[in-house]
Design an enzyme around this catalytic site. Structure first.
Site, PDB file in Angstrom:
ATOM      1  N   ALA A  57      86.502  70.665  37.978  1.00 14.96           N
ATOM      2  CA  ALA A  57      86.518  69.747  39.112  1.00 14.96           C
ATOM      3  C   ALA A  57      85.180  69.820  39.810  1.00 14.96           C
ATOM      4  O   ALA A  57      84.287  70.571  39.395  1.00 14.96           O
ATOM      5  CB  ALA A  57      87.646  70.116  40.063  1.00 14.96           C
ATOM      6  N   LYS A  58      85.082  69.044  40.873  1.00 18.94           N
ATOM      7  CA  LYS A  58      83.796  68.951  41.562  1.00 18.94           C
ATOM      8  C   LYS A  58      83.309  70.299  42.075  1.00 18.94           C
ATOM      9  O   LYS A  58      82.114  70.501  42.231  1.00 18.94           O
ATOM     10  CB  LYS A  58      83.891  67.915  42.679  1.00 18.94           C
ATOM     11  CG  LYS A  58      83.842  66.531  42.058  1.00 18.94           C
ATOM     12  CD  LYS A  58      84.107  65.370  42.956  1.00 18.94           C
ATOM     13  CE  LYS A  58      84.023  64.093  42.108  1.00 18.94           C
ATOM     14  NZ  LYS A  58      84.891  63.021  42.544  1.00 18.94           N
ATOM     15  N   ARG A  59      84.237  71.234  42.314  1.00 19.52           N
ATOM     16  CA  ARG A  59      83.784  72.525  42.837  1.00 19.52           C
ATOM     17  C   ARG A  59      83.071  73.371  41.777  1.00 19.52           C
ATOM     18  O   ARG A  59      82.393  74.332  42.117  1.00 19.52           O
ATOM     19  CB  ARG A  59      84.950  73.292  43.452  1.00 19.52           C
ATOM     20  CG  ARG A  59      85.990  73.714  42.451  1.00 19.52           C
ATOM     21  CD  ARG A  59      87.146  74.467  43.074  1.00 19.52           C
ATOM     22  NE  ARG A  59      88.159  74.702  42.062  1.00 19.52           N
ATOM     23  CZ  ARG A  59      89.011  73.773  41.644  1.00 19.52           C
ATOM     24  NH1 ARG A  59      88.992  72.562  42.166  1.00 19.52           N
ATOM     25  NH2 ARG A  59      89.885  74.046  40.698  1.00 19.52           N
TER      26      ARG A  59
END
Ligand code: GLU
Ligand code: ZN
Length: 330
Positions: A258-260
């Site tokens: 994910a974006k993290r």
């Protein structure tokens, strides 16, 4: 056979990360391998989370990878290609649903919804979370009760009244035959949030319909949205596309990319010195399209496939990306 029309439908809420790139890579290949087209549509539906700079960055990173598009995100035969500019289309769809009595206002707060619903549906099978099943608390409010809620200052969300017992069936290109009740998928779902933001389900169906998309490739985490979207296609009189719900990329600890995962944004991979061909080669290898992870250009791969995408080659279940991919994928 008509050539497929696929689409990239990114939400511009951050940099393109490897998990999105994986979906777009397969969406692109599936369209291109059959000589089809790709549309780029920015799903900037939530103004609080979307930014123009992310749209620009996503476009730059897709092109860097060798994934181009034929239509969007500016002018074109199906403009606008930005959901923030497409409200008129969502409004007309809503009106047509309302006119047939399929829409009702829901005054429940988040907290009330949590208490009403208990455990979220679909979370346990790993195939996504349709959100807590809405038990229909506001389905049969009287005019008086509605007026009372309005007087309390509550602003309603608008929900679609899903016929009781409604079951949707479709054959997924990856997962095979599916048969799900709307209840399993969360029950009556929102078309518009109480703050006026259009819901993903309505926007995506209206846009895929008006853009004449015939093939949707996306993560299997969205599987439980598909029956809801099929119901909307039926109510709105559209022909649904073919769906391919693909297994998602995970990190070595089994967490969905994910974006993290900052080191696995496409920008970070580029800055770490990975070449686009190396990244594409690794993705092709993970997709079962080549035995070795050696570099490849997506266009060369599409040409090699040269026909319907071999979905059966995709591995089943989660796909692991090794730690330190940014150092290895060169
Ligand atoms: N904007 C949605 C997302 O990024 C698109 C989902 C879909 O492909 O329907 O999750
Ligand atoms: Zn309610």
């Amino acid at each position: 056979m008509k050539k497929p029309v696929g689409r990239f439908a990114p939400s511009p809420t951050g940099l393109l990360h490897l998990g999105n790139a994986w979906s777009f890579f397969l969406a692109w290949l599936a369209a291109r391998a059959e000589g089809g087209r790709i549309i780029l549509r920015h799903e900037d539906i939530d103004p609080a989370r979307s930014r123009k700079e992310w749209m620009d960055a996503i476009e730059r990173d897709l092109l860097w990878l060798g994934l181009d598009w034929d239509e969007g995100p500016d002018d074109g035969p199906h403009a606008p290609y930005r959901q923030s500019r497409s409200s008129g289309f969502y409004e007309s769809a809503l009106e047509s649903l309302k006119a047939r009595g399929f829409v009702y206002p829901c005054y429940c707060t988040r907290k009330e919804l949590r208490t009403l619903a208990g455990a979220p549906h679909g979370a346990a099978d790993g195939l996504g979370d349709a959100g807590a099943a809405y038990p229909g608390a506001c389905r049969n409010l009287t005019e008086k009760e509605r007026a009372q809620k309005e007087a309390e200052g509550r602003r309603p969300a608008l929900r679609l009244l899903c016929p009781d017992g409604d079951t949707e069936s479709f054959t997924d290109l990856v997962l095979g035959p599916q048969r799900l009740t709307l209840k399993e998928c969360g029950g009556d779902f929102a078309l518009r949030r109480s703050d006026g933001v259009w819901a993903y389900q309505l926007a995506v169906v209206v846009d895929d319909m008006r853009m004449e998309v015939t093939q949707v490739v996306r993560g299997e985490d969205i599987l439980l949205s598909t029956p809801r979207q099929l119901l909307l296609y039926r109510f709105l009189g559209g022909t649904p596309p073919a769906f391919a719900h693909i297994p998602l990329l995970h990190d070595a600890r089994g967490e969905r990319l994910a974006k993290r995962h900052k080191s696995l944004s496409i920008a970070a991979l580029r800055e770490a010195g990975c070449s686009p061909e190396a990244v594409a080669g690794r993705l092709a290898h993970l997709a079962g399209l080549q035995e070795r992870p050696g570099p490849v250009r997506p266009a060369a791969l599409a040409e090699r496939i040269g026909g319907p995408f071999p979905w059966h080659l995709l591995p089943k279940g989660r796909i692991l990306v090794p730690d330190g991919a940014e150092r290895i994928w060169k």
